[in-house]
Enzyme design. Structure first.
Site, mmCIF file in Angstrom:
data_model
loop_
_atom_site.group_PDB
_atom_site.id
_atom_site.type_symbol
_atom_site.label_atom_id
_atom_site.label_comp_id
_atom_site.label_asym_id
_atom_site.label_seq_id
_atom_site.Cartn_x
_atom_site.Cartn_y
_atom_site.Cartn_z
ATOM 1 N N ALA A 226 -10.773 -4.990 0.224
ATOM 2 C CA ALA A 226 -10.747 -5.857 1.264
ATOM 3 C C ALA A 226 -9.847 -7.156 0.510
ATOM 4 O O ALA A 226 -9.745 -7.325 -0.291
ATOM 5 C CB ALA A 226 -12.171 -6.316 1.527
ATOM 6 N N CYS B 265 7.054 -2.440 7.718
ATOM 7 C CA CYS B 265 6.758 -1.232 8.379
ATOM 8 C C CYS B 265 5.226 -1.435 8.909
ATOM 9 O O CYS B 265 5.392 -1.256 10.314
ATOM 10 C CB CYS B 265 6.723 -0.246 7.123
ATOM 11 S SG CYS B 265 8.187 0.084 6.628
#
Length: 447
Positions: free
Chosen positions: A263, A271
């Site tokens: 996280a 991309c």
């Protein structure tokens, strides 16, 4: 006869592919329309930071001392067409300005510039990430505009490069996907990739639409995994849980796996963000928009993480204004082992705090020059120590190894307040707390 390869576009993807093809033993001609880029490559210099790429270039660029001479560069499409048996198209497909859709102008221009010079049987291979359906359209264009007609074939061979590992990913790919329409096209690509195939790399042969969908599907899945654990971090914040322990526990399930379950402030770069948006846009055009509505929430969760880090910094400074507060930001690149700051979460957070009145000083091992171009109004330091000097709070936002190996005690001597916010959940909390720091990370209020 040994195949000769041309590579159209010598940016991040193209420069890496050209150097890797030379390493595999092919004669290679790289083409670009930007003279400055070609001049650098001819000197064996790369236009971006990528570990191992410059060394590989210098090993093969013609005219450099001790090189194999197998790699040359040009700006002439006629020369590239005459030279190559296989032409790889490696140009960019950025997000269209003001829209979710991909900008196909660079791919279209590359094919349009190459086609009139294709006078003999040849294979044009797309590697760019494109909306599904593009290959069908481009194949028809080639057949109509190349003097060789239908003997100028198209194939689609998506790239799966990870920035920071691009050289290894090209020379030792975990899979090779080829969308082809003929046995000849498949055979040519098997010749190109003979070395990795012999080393055990799976070679997946499919049709055009599937080959195009593989890359966008893979990126969408990875983005989903990242946003999932970031959503769990939000729940952990509310419930008092520890998202790092939660990720460790679910990661032991081999159906889920541990990768991409850290996280933090989310994904960025050139991309993932633009690819999932282009995927949504294309699905809408195909009438399948309902299938990808979940990606809108994935994108939303990802962008929300940046604002949450800004709020975490505000809380760490007492919950009021950033005015007059000194904030150190460790990281500018969107990920470590790269100088790419495109859609960088780290720079986005730094910029938001700066716009709200904070005195922000940034340090990144490789991304400083690019960061200055994007955010010239931010402060920049020559080292992590200098960035932290006088800081009221330190934000760790790109997980460079160099930052993980910092000495918290040394930094504590120069900081105004020993408060660190780990936006990547990558530092050792015990180490920092033992050195007198208040350590806080997203989704780990009880860590």
């Amino acid at each position: 006869m040994s195949l000769k390869i041309s590579v159209i576009g010598t940016g991040y993807l193209g420069a890496t592919h050209a150097a890797a093809m030379a390493e595999l033993g092919f004669e290679v001609l790289g083409l670009d329309v930007v003279a400055e880029k070609i001049d650098k490559l001819r000197r064996g210099e790369v236009p971006m930071y990528e570990p191992g790429l410059e060394e590989l270039l210098r090993k093969h660029v013609a005219g450099l001392p001790g090189s194999s001479g197998r790699l040359r560069f040009t700006m002439d499409f006629a020369e590239a067409a005459a030279f190559g048996d296989v032409h790889f198209v490696c140009v960019n497909t950025p997000q269209r300005h003001g829209e979710y859709a991909a900008d196909m102008s660079y791919v279209d221009s590359a094919v349009a510039s190459l086609a009139p010079h294709l006078t003999r049987p040849t294979l044009v291979v797309g590697k760019s990430t494109v909306p599904v359906g593009s290959a069908d359209r481009l194949a028809a264009y080639l057949a109509a505009h190349a003097p060789a007609g239908e003997a100028a074939e198209l194939a689609w061979n998506p790239e799966f490069l990870r920035e920071g590992f691009a050289v290894d990913d090209t020379l030792h790919p975990d899979r090779i996907v080829t969308g082809v329409r003929s046995a000849r096209a498949e055979e040519l690509l098997r010749q190109v990739y003979a070395t990795p195939i012999a080393d055990g790399t799976p070679f997946v042969v499919t049709d055009f639409p599937t080959a195009e969908l593989v890359k966008t599907s893979a990126n969408s899945f990875l983005a989903t995994k990242i946003s999932f654990i970031n959503a769990m971090a939000e729940v952990c914040e509310a419930a008092g849980g520890d998202v790092a322990k939660l990720a460790e526990a679910i990661g032991h399930d081999d159906r889920i796996g541990r990768k991409f379950l850290r996280a933090g402030i989310g994904f960025g770069g050139g991309c993932l963000p633009k690819d999932i948006r282009a995927f949504m846009a294309r699905a809408g055009e195909l009438g399948a928009d309902q299938a990808l509505t979940f990606l809108r929430e994935i994108d939303s969760i990802n962008m929300r993480q940046r604002g949450q880090m800004v709020e975490l910094a505000r809380q760490a400074l007492g919950g009021g204004s950033f005015l007059g507060k000194r904030v150190a930001v460790l990281g500018a690149a969107f990920k470590p082992d790269s100088d790419d700051v495109r859609d960088s979460p780290a720079l986005n957070v730094a910029g938001q705090i700066h716009l709200q009145g904070g005195q922000v000083t940034v340090f990144d091992p490789k991304g400083m020059e690019n960061a200055r171009r994007v955010f010239p109004t931010l402060g920049y330091a020559d080292s992590a120590l200098e960035a932290v000097r006088g800081a009221d709070v330190v934000l760790h936002l790109t997980e460079w190894r160099e930052f993980r190996e910092l000495d918290p005690r040394e930094l504590g001597k120069v900081a105004s307040a020993q408060v660190i916010l780990d936006g990547r959940n990558a530092l050792d909390p015990e180490l920092w707390r033992a050195a007198g720091w208040t350590y806080r990370a997203m989704g780990r209020p009880t860590a």
